[in-house]
Design a protein around this motif. Structure first.
Motif, PDB file in Angstrom:
ATOM      1  N   VAL A 184       0.829  -1.208   0.000  1.00 53.16           N
ATOM      2  CA  VAL A 184       0.000   0.000   0.000  1.00 53.16           C
ATOM      3  C   VAL A 184       0.865   1.261   0.000  1.00 53.16           C
ATOM      4  N   ILE A 185       1.895   1.319   0.854  1.00 47.54           N
ATOM      5  CA  ILE A 185       2.719   2.528   0.903  1.00 47.54           C
ATOM      6  C   ILE A 185       3.587   2.660  -0.344  1.00 47.54           C
ATOM      7  N   THR A 186       3.914   1.541  -0.977  1.00 39.63           N
ATOM      8  CA  THR A 186       4.672   1.597  -2.219  1.00 39.63           C
ATOM      9  C   THR A 186       3.862   2.299  -3.300  1.00 39.63           C
ATOM     10  N   GLU A 187       2.562   1.992  -3.362  1.00 37.96           N
ATOM     11  CA  GLU A 187       1.681   2.614  -4.355  1.00 37.96           C
ATOM     12  C   GLU A 187       1.292   4.033  -3.965  1.00 37.96           C
ATOM     13  N   ALA A 188       0.997   4.253  -2.682  1.00 38.32           N
ATOM     14  CA  ALA A 188       0.507   5.561  -2.228  1.00 38.32           C
ATOM     15  C   ALA A 188       1.630   6.556  -1.955  1.00 38.32           C
ATOM     16  N   GLY A 189       2.857   6.061  -1.843  1.00 38.80           N
ATOM     17  CA  GLY A 189       3.956   6.897  -1.381  1.00 38.80           C
ATOM     18  C   GLY A 189       4.489   7.898  -2.379  1.00 38.80           C
ATOM     19  N   ASP A 190       3.898   7.959  -3.582  1.00 39.72           N
ATOM     20  CA  ASP A 190       4.320   8.981  -4.539  1.00 39.72           C
ATOM     21  C   ASP A 190       3.711  10.335  -4.200  1.00 39.72           C
ATOM     22  N   ASP A 191       2.888  10.381  -3.173  1.00 37.90           N
ATOM     23  CA  ASP A 191       2.291  11.641  -2.726  1.00 37.90           C
ATOM     24  C   ASP A 191       3.389  12.647  -2.381  1.00 37.90           C
ATOM     25  N   PRO A 192       3.255  13.900  -2.807  1.00 41.23           N
ATOM     26  CA  PRO A 192       4.326  14.887  -2.570  1.00 41.23           C
ATOM     27  C   PRO A 192       4.646  15.145  -1.100  1.00 41.23           C
ATOM     28  N   LYS A 193       3.739  14.813  -0.196  1.00 43.03           N
ATOM     29  CA  LYS A 193       4.008  15.018   1.228  1.00 43.03           C
ATOM     30  C   LYS A 193       4.912  13.934   1.804  1.00 43.03           C
ATOM     31  N   VAL A 194       5.055  12.809   1.120  1.00 38.48           N
ATOM     32  CA  VAL A 194       5.821  11.682   1.660  1.00 38.48           C
ATOM     33  C   VAL A 194       7.308  11.927   1.481  1.00 38.48           C
ATOM     34  N   ALA A 195       8.027  11.997   2.611  1.00 35.75           N
ATOM     35  CA  ALA A 195       9.470  12.242   2.586  1.00 35.75           C
ATOM     36  C   ALA A 195      10.257  10.946   2.571  1.00 35.75           C
ATOM     37  N   GLY A 196       9.687   9.876   3.127  1.00 40.07           N
ATOM     38  CA  GLY A 196      10.396   8.608   3.191  1.00 40.07           C
ATOM     39  C   GLY A 196       9.444   7.491   3.564  1.00 40.07           C
ATOM     40  N   LEU A 197       9.945   6.259   3.482  1.00 39.69           N
ATOM     41  CA  LEU A 197       9.138   5.061   3.693  1.00 39.69           C
ATOM     42  C   LEU A 197       9.815   4.149   4.705  1.00 39.69           C
ATOM     43  N   VAL A 198       9.010   3.515   5.555  1.00 39.59           N
ATOM     44  CA  VAL A 198       9.525   2.505   6.481  1.00 39.59           C
ATOM     45  C   VAL A 198       8.710   1.229   6.285  1.00 39.59           C
ATOM     46  N   TYR A 199       9.408   0.141   5.968  1.00 41.96           N
ATOM     47  CA  TYR A 199       8.787  -1.157   5.732  1.00 41.96           C
ATOM     48  C   TYR A 199       9.015  -2.038   6.963  1.00 41.96           C
ATOM     49  N   VAL A 200       7.929  -2.452   7.616  1.00 43.12           N
ATOM     50  CA  VAL A 200       8.002  -3.231   8.850  1.00 43.12           C
ATOM     51  C   VAL A 200       7.610  -4.676   8.513  1.00 43.12           C
ATOM     52  N   ALA A 247       9.559   1.910  16.675  1.00 42.71           N
ATOM     53  CA  ALA A 247       9.465   3.357  16.916  1.00 42.71           C
ATOM     54  C   ALA A 247      10.820   4.030  16.763  1.00 42.71           C
ATOM     55  N   ASN A 248      11.876   3.390  17.256  1.00 48.28           N
ATOM     56  CA  ASN A 248      13.213   3.968  17.133  1.00 48.28           C
ATOM     57  C   ASN A 248      13.638   4.086  15.670  1.00 48.28           C
ATOM     58  N   THR A 249      13.288   3.091  14.863  1.00 50.66           N
ATOM     59  CA  THR A 249      13.632   3.148  13.444  1.00 50.66           C
ATOM     60  C   THR A 249      12.889   4.283  12.755  1.00 50.66           C
ATOM     61  N   ILE A 250      11.614   4.446  13.081  1.00 51.66           N
ATOM     62  CA  ILE A 250      10.831   5.549  12.521  1.00 51.66           C
ATOM     63  C   ILE A 250      11.434   6.884  12.934  1.00 51.66           C
ATOM     64  N   ASP A 251      11.814   6.992  14.194  1.00 55.32           N
ATOM     65  CA  ASP A 251      12.430   8.219  14.710  1.00 55.32           C
ATOM     66  C   ASP A 251      13.747   8.506  13.985  1.00 55.32           C
ATOM     67  N   THR A 252      14.566   7.485  13.818  1.00 58.74           N
ATOM     68  CA  THR A 252      15.842   7.656  13.119  1.00 58.74           C
ATOM     69  C   THR A 252      15.608   8.115  11.678  1.00 58.74           C
ATOM     70  N   ALA A 253      14.637   7.493  11.010  1.00 59.55           N
ATOM     71  CA  ALA A 253      14.331   7.874   9.634  1.00 59.55           C
ATOM     72  C   ALA A 253      13.879   9.331   9.552  1.00 59.55           C
ATOM     73  N   ALA A 254      13.009   9.741  10.458  1.00 57.67           N
ATOM     74  CA  ALA A 254      12.502  11.106  10.447  1.00 57.67           C
ATOM     75  C   ALA A 254      13.623  12.112  10.719  1.00 57.67           C
ATOM     76  N   GLN A 255      14.505  11.793  11.664  1.00 55.12           N
ATOM     77  CA  GLN A 255      15.618  12.694  11.960  1.00 55.12           C
ATOM     78  C   GLN A 255      16.577  12.792  10.772  1.00 55.12           C
ATOM     79  N   THR A 256      16.857  11.652  10.155  1.00 55.78           N
ATOM     80  CA  THR A 256      17.764  11.623   9.002  1.00 55.78           C
ATOM     81  C   THR A 256      17.191  12.463   7.856  1.00 55.78           C
ATOM     82  N   LEU A 257      15.913  12.269   7.551  1.00 54.70           N
ATOM     83  CA  LEU A 257      15.286  12.998   6.466  1.00 54.70           C
ATOM     84  C   LEU A 257      15.237  14.496   6.769  1.00 54.70           C
ATOM     85  N   SER A 258      15.034  14.841   8.039  1.00 52.22           N
ATOM     86  CA  SER A 258      14.982  16.265   8.429  1.00 52.22           C
ATOM     87  C   SER A 258      16.314  16.946   8.188  1.00 52.22           C
TER      88      SER A 258
END
Length: 260
Positions: free
Chosen positions: A102-118, A246-257
């Motif tokens: 779902v996120i692979t298809e929907a993630g082309d949205d301009p608001k999406v900065a990155g993806l996390v696959y769990v 949660a830590n992986t999501i946090d790391t991804a968000a910090q990295t992208l920021s």
């Protein structure tokens, strides 16, 4: 008691109610990626994300949880797009299992900065979800109960062993009894977008996942050039290893920021 004393006492009480961990881990005001959208997979619903949600909101993230109808890929993508429409800035899109498709298809949205696959699927454009299983060992412990209308559940008596062997019996029983069935035809739908081709990706892989072959998970994660975190967990790692997720999501968000 003077008004000043009352204010001082109220402030002291407020500080006492904030745990040291939440104060220490709070994201800085300057961090640009502060929104997280969580997308559940098949046989589950959004409530499974609660432990991850609590950890992220405690740190200051704005978290939105999608409730996929699991009726088709198009319907689940539409539900995710509605959640993305609510975001007020750069957003990290997170998917578990089928939620990865779902996120692979929907993630082309301009608001999406990155993806996390769990422990999630990651097809390419022009591929189906079903194709991701080709050439890999079948998940023998993950037994489906497919109904005459084409919707499937995880077999009730195999749910804990196949989906969530590392959570307690009561919690596994509740999950088994509150399953949301998926229309299996969704696995045969070709994707038109592959957001991982244009968005940085992370992957958390449960090394005791009984729903997917480990080689399959690693193949997909390497193909999308994801930054990989492995954790000893079942397919229900969003519950049993919520801190790691949660830590992986946090790391991804910090990295992208930092990169914006």
């Amino acid at each position: 008691m003077t008004n000043m004393n009352s204010v001082a006492l109220a402030a002291a009480f407020a500080l006492m109610t904030i745990s040291p961990a939440s104060a220490k881990d709070a994201i800085p005001q300057t961090q640009t990626v502060r929104n997280v959208v969580l997308v559940h997979g098949a046989f589950a619903d959004g409530s499974g994300w609660r432990a991850v949600y609590d950890r992220l909101t405690q740190r200051g993230y704005r978290v939105t949880i999608v409730q996929n109808p699991l009726t088709s890929l198009a319907d689940d993508v539409a539900a995710t797009k509605r959640a993305l429409d609510q975001q007020d800035g750069p957003t990290l899109l997170v998917g578990h299992s089928w939620g990865g498709t779902v996120i692979t298809e929907a993630g082309d949205d301009p608001k999406v900065a990155g993806l996390v696959y769990v422990s999630a699927l990651a097809p390419d454009a022009g591929e189906t979800t079903a194709q991701q299983y080709e050439g890999f060992a079948p998940a023998s412990a993950f037994v489906l109960d497919t109904r005459t209308d084409g919707f499937a559940y995880v077999a009730r008596d195999k749910f804990k062993s196949g989906f969530a062997h590392d959570i307690n019996d009561a919690e596994a029983g509740f999950m088994a009894d509150s399953q949301v069935p998926i229309n299996l035809s969704a696995f045969g739908t070709k994707l038109t977008h592959a957001a991982w081709r244009t968005r940085p990706s992370w992957a958390v892989i449960a090394t005791e996942d009984k729903a997917f072959d480990q080689a399959m998970l690693l193949h997909m994660a390497h193909r999308i050039n994801a930054k990989i975190t492995k954790v000893s967990a079942s397919h229900a790692l969003f519950l049993s290893q919520a801190q790691v997720v949660a830590n992986t999501i946090d790391t991804a968000a910090q990295t992208l920021s930092k990169e914006q």
